[in-house]
Design a protein around this motif. Structure first.
Motif, PDB file in Angstrom:
ATOM      1  N   LYS A  65       0.828  -1.215   0.000  1.00 54.79           N
ATOM      2  CA  LYS A  65       0.000   0.000   0.000  1.00 54.79           C
ATOM      3  C   LYS A  65       0.856   1.257   0.000  1.00 54.79           C
ATOM      4  O   LYS A  65       0.524   2.245  -0.639  1.00 54.79           O
ATOM      5  CB  LYS A  65      -0.937   0.001   1.215  1.00 54.79           C
ATOM      6  CG  LYS A  65      -2.051  -0.988   1.103  1.00 54.79           C
ATOM      7  CD  LYS A  65      -2.971  -0.932   2.306  1.00 54.79           C
ATOM      8  CE  LYS A  65      -4.070  -1.969   2.120  1.00 54.79           C
ATOM      9  NZ  LYS A  65      -5.044  -1.977   3.185  1.00 54.79           N
ATOM     10  N   THR A  66       1.971   1.207   0.700  1.00 53.18           N
ATOM     11  CA  THR A  66       2.848   2.370   0.822  1.00 53.18           C
ATOM     12  C   THR A  66       3.515   2.755  -0.497  1.00 53.18           C
ATOM     13  O   THR A  66       3.981   3.883  -0.642  1.00 53.18           O
ATOM     14  CB  THR A  66       3.951   2.091   1.855  1.00 53.18           C
ATOM     15  OG1 THR A  66       4.624   0.872   1.479  1.00 53.18           O
ATOM     16  CG2 THR A  66       3.382   1.964   3.253  1.00 53.18           C
ATOM     17  N   HIS A  67       3.555   1.834  -1.453  1.00 56.09           N
ATOM     18  CA  HIS A  67       4.265   2.057  -2.711  1.00 56.09           C
ATOM     19  C   HIS A  67       3.328   2.239  -3.909  1.00 56.09           C
ATOM     20  O   HIS A  67       3.786   2.449  -5.028  1.00 56.09           O
ATOM     21  CB  HIS A  67       5.206   0.881  -2.971  1.00 56.09           C
ATOM     22  CG  HIS A  67       6.350   0.798  -2.016  1.00 56.09           C
ATOM     23  ND1 HIS A  67       6.194   0.607  -0.656  1.00 56.09           N
ATOM     24  CD2 HIS A  67       7.683   0.892  -2.225  1.00 56.09           C
ATOM     25  CE1 HIS A  67       7.363   0.576  -0.069  1.00 56.09           C
ATOM     26  NE2 HIS A  67       8.299   0.749  -0.992  1.00 56.09           N
ATOM     27  N   LYS A 140      10.433   2.259   2.529  1.00 55.03           N
ATOM     28  CA  LYS A 140       9.371   3.259   2.688  1.00 55.03           C
ATOM     29  C   LYS A 140       9.950   4.632   3.025  1.00 55.03           C
ATOM     30  O   LYS A 140       9.489   5.656   2.515  1.00 55.03           O
ATOM     31  CB  LYS A 140       8.408   2.796   3.778  1.00 55.03           C
ATOM     32  CG  LYS A 140       7.247   3.706   4.026  1.00 55.03           C
ATOM     33  CD  LYS A 140       6.358   3.155   5.141  1.00 55.03           C
ATOM     34  CE  LYS A 140       5.341   4.179   5.560  1.00 55.03           C
ATOM     35  NZ  LYS A 140       4.539   3.734   6.694  1.00 55.03           N
TER      36      LYS A 140
END
Length: 165
Positions: A65-67, A140
């Motif tokens: 999700k972070t990417h 991240k």
């Protein structure tokens, strides 16, 4: 009774010597291809009454999700340069796919076109894989420093040129 387009698709796979699985009760073929960078899962769905073949390759790299914003940018910028097909990102699952579809004229299901759709789908997913991997492997904490446009200029991800025989 299978449609004429599904029969032509099965014949195209057989003529190419590709190993595949038929999905029961559907005009669907699934296969796995070894490409330059990765193994590429493939899904071919036929809509016989409409004479439509849809070929979808899938990345084996899950996008955290972070990417996803960086991957969405990569896909958007890549799609701008494509002549056929397009990349998609399923936002909820993080799955990256390449889809190419063709509508065939009635009673004219050219097996060469079917094989070309498969080749294009595999090649495009294989071409995107190292860029996708680079983004997904970026910590991240370093994502703010990652410039997708710079990443896309890298030529070390390109497969070697074929040797003359």
């Amino acid at each position: 009774m299978p449609s004429a387009l599904f029969a032509a698709t099965l014949s195209a796979f057989d003529d190419q010597g590709w190993i595949y699985r038929e999905v029961p009760d559907a005009e669907v073929i699934e296969a796995d291809f070894e490409a330059h960078h990765t193994k590429v899962p493939l899904h071919v769905q036929i809509h016989g009454e409409a004479n439509i073949a849809s070929v979808v390759s899938r990345s084996t790299i899950p996008v955290p999700k972070t990417h996803r914003m960086h991957v969405a940018e990569l896909i958007m910028r890549t799609n701008k340069e494509l002549n056929i097909g397009n990349f998609e990102l399923d936002w909820d699952s993080g799955l990256v796919m390449f889809r190419v579809t063709n509508i065939f004229p009635a009673l004219h299901h050219d097996e060469r076109i079917i094989a070309t759709l498969v080749h294009a789908s595999i090649a495009e997913m294989d071409r995107l894989t190292p860029f996708l991997g680079e983004i997904c492997q970026t910590p991240k904490s370093e994502l703010l420093l990652l410039m997708v446009t710079d990443l896309m200029r890298r030529e070390d991800f390109l497969p070697p040129a074929p040797e003359d025989e």
